[in-house]
Every structure is written in C-alpha cells, then in structure tokens.
Design an enzyme around this catalytic site. Structure first.
Site, PDB file in Angstrom:
ATOM      1  N   ASN A   6       0.865  -1.189   0.000  1.00 57.39           N
ATOM      2  CA  ASN A   6       0.000   0.000   0.000  1.00 57.39           C
ATOM      3  C   ASN A   6       0.899   1.236   0.000  1.00 57.39           C
ATOM      4  O   ASN A   6       1.501   1.559   1.010  1.00 57.39           O
ATOM      5  CB  ASN A   6      -0.894  -0.039   1.251  1.00 57.39           C
ATOM      6  CG  ASN A   6      -1.687   1.241   1.412  1.00 57.39           C
ATOM      7  OD1 ASN A   6      -1.804   2.047   0.481  1.00 57.39           O
ATOM      8  ND2 ASN A   6      -2.253   1.437   2.598  1.00 57.39           N
ATOM      9  N   LYS A   8       0.024   4.321  -0.285  1.00 54.96           N
ATOM     10  CA  LYS A   8      -0.586   5.544   0.282  1.00 54.96           C
ATOM     11  C   LYS A   8      -0.342   6.720  -0.665  1.00 54.96           C
ATOM     12  O   LYS A   8      -0.400   6.539  -1.872  1.00 54.96           O
ATOM     13  CB  LYS A   8      -0.057   5.784   1.694  1.00 54.96           C
ATOM     14  CG  LYS A   8      -0.140   4.519   2.555  1.00 54.96           C
ATOM     15  CD  LYS A   8       0.086   4.728   4.000  1.00 54.96           C
ATOM     16  CE  LYS A   8      -0.024   3.381   4.710  1.00 54.96           C
ATOM     17  NZ  LYS A   8      -0.093   3.496   6.150  1.00 54.96           N
ATOM     18  N   HIS A  90      -9.502   1.387   4.440  1.00 56.14           N
ATOM     19  CA  HIS A  90      -8.252   1.517   5.202  1.00 56.14           C
ATOM     20  C   HIS A  90      -8.481   2.441   6.400  1.00 56.14           C
ATOM     21  O   HIS A  90      -9.272   3.383   6.318  1.00 56.14           O
ATOM     22  CB  HIS A  90      -7.157   2.087   4.286  1.00 56.14           C
ATOM     23  CG  HIS A  90      -5.816   2.051   4.932  1.00 56.14           C
ATOM     24  ND1 HIS A  90      -5.397   3.012   5.819  1.00 56.14           N
ATOM     25  CD2 HIS A  90      -4.813   1.148   4.849  1.00 56.14           C
ATOM     26  CE1 HIS A  90      -4.190   2.709   6.243  1.00 56.14           C
ATOM     27  NE2 HIS A  90      -3.804   1.572   5.680  1.00 56.14           N
ATOM     28  N   GLU A  92      -6.865   4.807   7.548  1.00 56.42           N
ATOM     29  CA  GLU A  92      -6.666   6.243   7.271  1.00 56.42           C
ATOM     30  C   GLU A  92      -7.901   6.827   6.588  1.00 56.42           C
ATOM     31  O   GLU A  92      -8.249   7.984   6.812  1.00 56.42           O
ATOM     32  CB  GLU A  92      -5.390   6.431   6.429  1.00 56.42           C
ATOM     33  CG  GLU A  92      -4.146   6.249   7.293  1.00 56.42           C
ATOM     34  CD  GLU A  92      -2.945   5.657   6.578  1.00 56.42           C
ATOM     35  OE1 GLU A  92      -2.878   5.724   5.341  1.00 56.42           O
ATOM     36  OE2 GLU A  92      -2.066   5.114   7.284  1.00 56.42           O
ATOM     37  N   GLU A 160      -5.650  -4.778  10.388  1.00 53.87           N
ATOM     38  CA  GLU A 160      -4.594  -3.789  10.624  1.00 53.87           C
ATOM     39  C   GLU A 160      -4.885  -3.044  11.922  1.00 53.87           C
ATOM     40  O   GLU A 160      -5.663  -2.084  11.930  1.00 53.87           O
ATOM     41  CB  GLU A 160      -4.550  -2.780   9.464  1.00 53.87           C
ATOM     42  CG  GLU A 160      -4.225  -3.408   8.135  1.00 53.87           C
ATOM     43  CD  GLU A 160      -3.639  -2.376   7.179  1.00 53.87           C
ATOM     44  OE1 GLU A 160      -2.511  -2.587   6.729  1.00 53.87           O
ATOM     45  OE2 GLU A 160      -4.289  -1.354   6.923  1.00 53.87           O
ATOM     46  N   GLY A 166       2.377   2.326  10.708  1.00 48.76           N
ATOM     47  CA  GLY A 166       3.354   3.407  10.580  1.00 48.76           C
ATOM     48  C   GLY A 166       4.046   3.768  11.880  1.00 48.76           C
ATOM     49  O   GLY A 166       4.727   4.779  11.970  1.00 48.76           O
ATOM     50  N   SER A 196       3.175  -2.143  10.300  1.00 44.09           N
ATOM     51  CA  SER A 196       4.619  -2.236  10.505  1.00 44.09           C
ATOM     52  C   SER A 196       5.205  -3.608  10.156  1.00 44.09           C
ATOM     53  O   SER A 196       6.086  -4.111  10.854  1.00 44.09           O
ATOM     54  CB  SER A 196       4.991  -1.831  11.938  1.00 44.09           C
ATOM     55  OG  SER A 196       4.624  -0.480  12.171  1.00 44.09           O
TER      56      SER A 196
HETATM   57  P1  PGA Z   1       2.734   0.328   7.639  1.00 41.81           P
HETATM   58  O1  PGA Z   1       1.280   0.573   6.976  1.00 41.81           O
HETATM   59  O2  PGA Z   1       3.252  -0.964   7.074  1.00 41.81           O
HETATM   60  O3  PGA Z   1       3.539   1.521   7.215  1.00 41.81           O
HETATM   61  O4  PGA Z   1       2.519   0.260   9.115  1.00 41.81           O
HETATM   62  C1  PGA Z   1       0.400  -0.491   6.764  1.00 41.81           C
HETATM   63  C2  PGA Z   1      -0.870   0.020   6.151  1.00 41.81           C
HETATM   64  O5  PGA Z   1      -1.317   1.111   6.515  1.00 41.81           O
HETATM   65  O6  PGA Z   1      -1.458  -0.639   5.259  1.00 41.81           O
END
Ligand code: PGA
Length: 236
Positions: A6, A8, A90, A92, A160, A166, A196
C-alpha cells in the site's frame, strides 16, 4: 499467501514506473504480489507490470459509477485502466476521511460487481485495545461486511491494528493470530496482517495459521525491502 504493498500518497507516475521496473527484476519468491499506487500512478504501474503476474490495485473506489462526487473515482474507471482490485476501508480512510462500516460495504459491493478484487481493512485503535474492545470492534467491522456483501471468492480482509500502522509497533504473532481467528469466525475469507510489517518480522507473522499474507505500507516503498518481505513470506 498474498503480499500487498500500500503506497498511500507516495510515488507519482515516474517513480511508480521506476519501482515497477525494479520489482519486475526482483526475486519475489512464490507468493502472490500486488501493489496499490495512488490513482495518478495506476496507469504507469499497470503498463510497467503488464507482462508479469504482479497485480495493480487502487486504494479505494466510489460506489456510484459516475456522478457529482468530486475527488472520487469509480470501479468501472479502475477496470478501464486494467486495475485488478482495490483496497477499501483503510483505517486512514476511516479516521481522516469519514469512511464508515456502511460506506465500506457500499464501496466493496460496487467494486465486486465490476469484477474487482477487494481487500477490506479492519482493526482496532490503541484505546479500543486498551479498553478490551478488540474483539467487539472486529466483530462489528467484519460483521457489517459479512451482512452486507454476498459470498464471493474475490473478497479478502486485512486486519490492521491502527496502533501498529506506521508506528514501528507490530502486533505479536500471537495477537495477530487471535485477531485473524476472530475475523474468520465472522467471515470465512483470507485475512492479511498489516501494521509495521518489515523484512525482519514478515516470516514470523505469516507463519501463523490464520495469517494469509500481509498488507505492507512503509516497507513496500523500497523494491529490495518489499521483495525481501515477499521472499520471507514465501518460506512460511
Ligand atoms: P505500515 O502501513 O506498514 O507503514 O505500518 C500499513 C498500512 O497502513 O497498510
């Protein structure tokens, strides 16, 4: 085993094409692999990966096919580009852009109806976990999808935990396994782990019985790191 990257809001078309050329040459083991670039870079990714097994997914899609929805794109538009699937819901999107369990179902159904695969994301926040609500949150989020979406082979979930995205904090393999088992008890589809995921924890996480792959954010932005995660997951 599916490993999804992903991106983003990273990588415009030029950088996306560069990355995809690198990925084409990289050793990604034996897992299924997809990348999820921002909308403006989808065409470059589709074109660069056209003769490969690597799929290209969007990061969301609207539930209507056309209309007055400034800033959105629809499932037929993604299909026209040669996109294979899309992320939906997601955290976010849920936290920053007003996505709800209801709109997740609408977007999922629209994407599936147009032949896109869907990776629908769920997961609890830090305060929900601290309050002992992880199971209730997952049952609510996955339950909404189970109730609103007809049975299909094209639906995948991504667990997640929001506190792990992140942050460099990863769920332990046991925590991931427990959450995945809850998700699957509500809706029996493959479940990816996200939050992560890095080259050094990918093998252990993906070796859990109910972990069917990973949704990788930050560590998917570099070809070598993403390819290493794919290889690590291939061994488990
Ligand atoms: P990350 O993000 O691996 O940077 O923690 C995962 C995601 O948001 O899909």
């Amino acid at each position: 085993m599916l490993i999804a990257g992903n991106w983003k809001m990273f990588k415009g078309p030029e950088e996306a094409a560069d990355f995809c050329r690198g990925l084409r040459e990289a050793d990604i083991g034996t897992v299924d692999v997809v990348v999820c670039p921002p909308y403006v870079s989808l065409a470059a990714a589709v074109q660069t990966l056209s003769m490969t097994e690597i799929g290209v997914f969007g990061q969301s899609c609207h539930w209507e096919e056309t209309g007055a929805f400034t800033g959105e794109v629809s499932a037929p538009m993604l299909r026209e580009l040669g996109v294979y699937g899309t992320l939906v819901g997601h955290s976010e999107r849920r936290q920053l852009f007003g996505e709800t369990d209801e709109t997740v179902v609408l977007r999922t159904n629209a994407a599936l109806a147009r032949g896109l695969q869907v990776i629908a994301c769920v997961g609890e926040t830090a305060s929900e976990r601290e309050a002992g609500q992880t199971e209730a949150v997952l049952r609510r989020q996955v339950g909404a999808i189970a109730a609103g979406v007809a049975e299909t082979d094209d639906l995948i979930l991504a667990y997640e935990p929001v506190w792990a995205i992140g942050t460099g904090k990863t769920a332990t393999p046991e925590m991931a396994q427990e959450a995945h088992a809850i998700c699957k008890s509500v809706l029996d589809v493959p479940v990816l782990y996200g939050g992560s995921v890095k080259p050094d924890n990918a093998a252990e996480l993906s070796s859990q019985p109910d972990v069917d792959g990973a949704l990788v954010g930050g560590a998917s932005l570099d070809v070598e790191s993403f390819a290493t995660i794919c290889r690590e997951a291939s061994h488990s």
